[in-house]
Enzyme design. Sequence first.
Site, PDB file in Angstrom:
ATOM      1  N   SER A 167       0.840  -1.201   0.000  1.00 24.35           N
ATOM      2  CA  SER A 167       0.000   0.000   0.000  1.00 24.35           C
ATOM      3  C   SER A 167       0.870   1.244   0.000  1.00 24.35           C
ATOM      4  O   SER A 167       2.078   1.193   0.221  1.00 24.35           O
ATOM      5  CB  SER A 167      -0.877   0.008   1.244  1.00 24.35           C
ATOM      6  OG  SER A 167      -0.076   0.289   2.377  1.00 24.35           O
ATOM      7  N   LYS A 168       0.199   2.356  -0.233  1.00 27.00           N
ATOM      8  CA  LYS A 168       0.910   3.632  -0.235  1.00 27.00           C
ATOM      9  C   LYS A 168       1.554   3.875   1.127  1.00 27.00           C
ATOM     10  O   LYS A 168       2.633   4.427   1.227  1.00 27.00           O
ATOM     11  CB  LYS A 168      -0.081   4.747  -0.565  1.00 27.00           C
ATOM     12  CG  LYS A 168       0.526   6.117  -0.453  1.00 27.00           C
ATOM     13  CD  LYS A 168      -0.296   7.144  -1.160  1.00 27.00           C
ATOM     14  CE  LYS A 168      -0.108   8.552  -0.643  1.00 27.00           C
ATOM     15  NZ  LYS A 168       1.048   8.849   0.166  1.00 27.00           N
TER      16      LYS A 168
END
Length: 510
Positions: A265-266
Amino acid sequence: MNDRKVRVRFAPSPTGPLHMGGVRTALFNYLFAKKHNGDFLLRIEDTDQTRYVPGAEDYIMESLAWCGLKVDEGIREGGPHGPYRQSERKEIYKEYAEALVKSGNAYYAFDSAEELDKLRHEYESKGENFIYNASTRSSLKNSFTLSDEEVQRLLNSEESFVVRFCMPDNEVVTENDIIRGEVSFNTGLLDDKVLYKSDGMPTYHLANVVDDHLMEITHVIRGEEWLSSMPLHVLLYRALGWSDTMPRFAHLPLILKPVGKGKLSKRDGDKLGFPVFPLLWNDPFSGEVSRGYREDGYFPEAFINMLAFLGWNPGTEQEFFSLEELVENFSLERVGKSGSKFDPEKTKWFNHQYLIRRSDEQIAEQFEAILKSKGIADYDNAKVIRICGLLKERANFVSEIWNQGYFFFQAPTEYDAQVVKKRWKAETPQMMKEIAEFLNSVDNWDTAPLKEAFSAFVTGKGWGFGAVMNAFRLCLVGAGIGPDLFDICNLIGKDETINRINRALNQIRL
Ligand code: GLU
């Protein structure tokens, strides 16, 4: 495979910047298409207008262009199956939604969001899960339970409605995924998905299947998160009478976090300091800026090479593949089922490998932009090329060449305190004075003869070579870093070498 021309599509929704997982999906689609002399389409799936983010479409196209993934048909390129933006195809979906209702494969439902929420809560309080399907639809507000007149009245009124797919009860749907093999789903566990809404917009499922059919897509290659939609899509093809030309499915494995479990994920990127997006992204709503591989100094070739290995492997020891070589070697059979861990260090290593394989001239061209940004306009082109050649082994990115070699362009103004403490002894100033005098007398300033003459001088003096070189480096560089000292002397020139020694003698205080 039958004899239809291979046609694949990358079908992102413009809801923000493209995640690197999305780029990998695009890459695998592109590689598969080109390997089979087929077409690579870009279709923008923007039916959920509430999630539309301005700028995302351009971002997607720029990302593909940066990676060298040339689109054959798309919103910019046009093509015989356009338009390629779903919001411009609304009329098409309506027709198919109505046809599905007519054939009994779909139905109108009028339950309000509040009514459904209430039901969900009731079920939850009993520890059960509410599913709108064969088990419940006969007690809900839809065209199965209401009279034809009532249905017509509601359709003609302002009331909103949806068209739902009529999921068969307890049927096992089996499909042979190219990557996963045979996958079976029991329809009894699936819900009657909404296909179309009274605001005139289809949902993802209907638009996706209709477009894949009309655009003559032969293979649907997409992320694993869409695997659960496959049974519905298979049933939609069947309901629409398109089973014969249904595309083959290939669901790509997840890209996993570098540490721990789950999808990359970011937040992982923010935490560990690496980008998860191909290009820098300026969020138009929050103003937040997210890093991009391009702006971080990655070469697109390195980025693509790294991405290809997230899920695919060539089955040989070869590690470096140009895009053309990837096309030649790619096959979905060599894409694994299990997720692959993203490794930020390996990604840097790939970039380093591509950097050292570049010619010094190519690197210098990029490095000159960095020099300009540092306010350095007056430099010798040939020297910059040589400097890049000397330093590329030490850098992962062109920008790091500056940190490794700023002293080629500006004299040090400070001297690393720790190095001074360790290398600048009471006898050093006298030694450096004598070295400056000696250097003044040297005529041949080419690297090799200079080194030879200098060594003879130091040996003659009976000085320890290590002590001399470390102090000398401190004078020229201001720190303990850099390539061969005589390359530095040669490149900055005789006068500057002597000036730097004198300046250090004035400035370094014990
Ligand atoms: N619009 C979907 C997405 O954003 C496409 C999924 C598919 O390829 O079917 O990923």
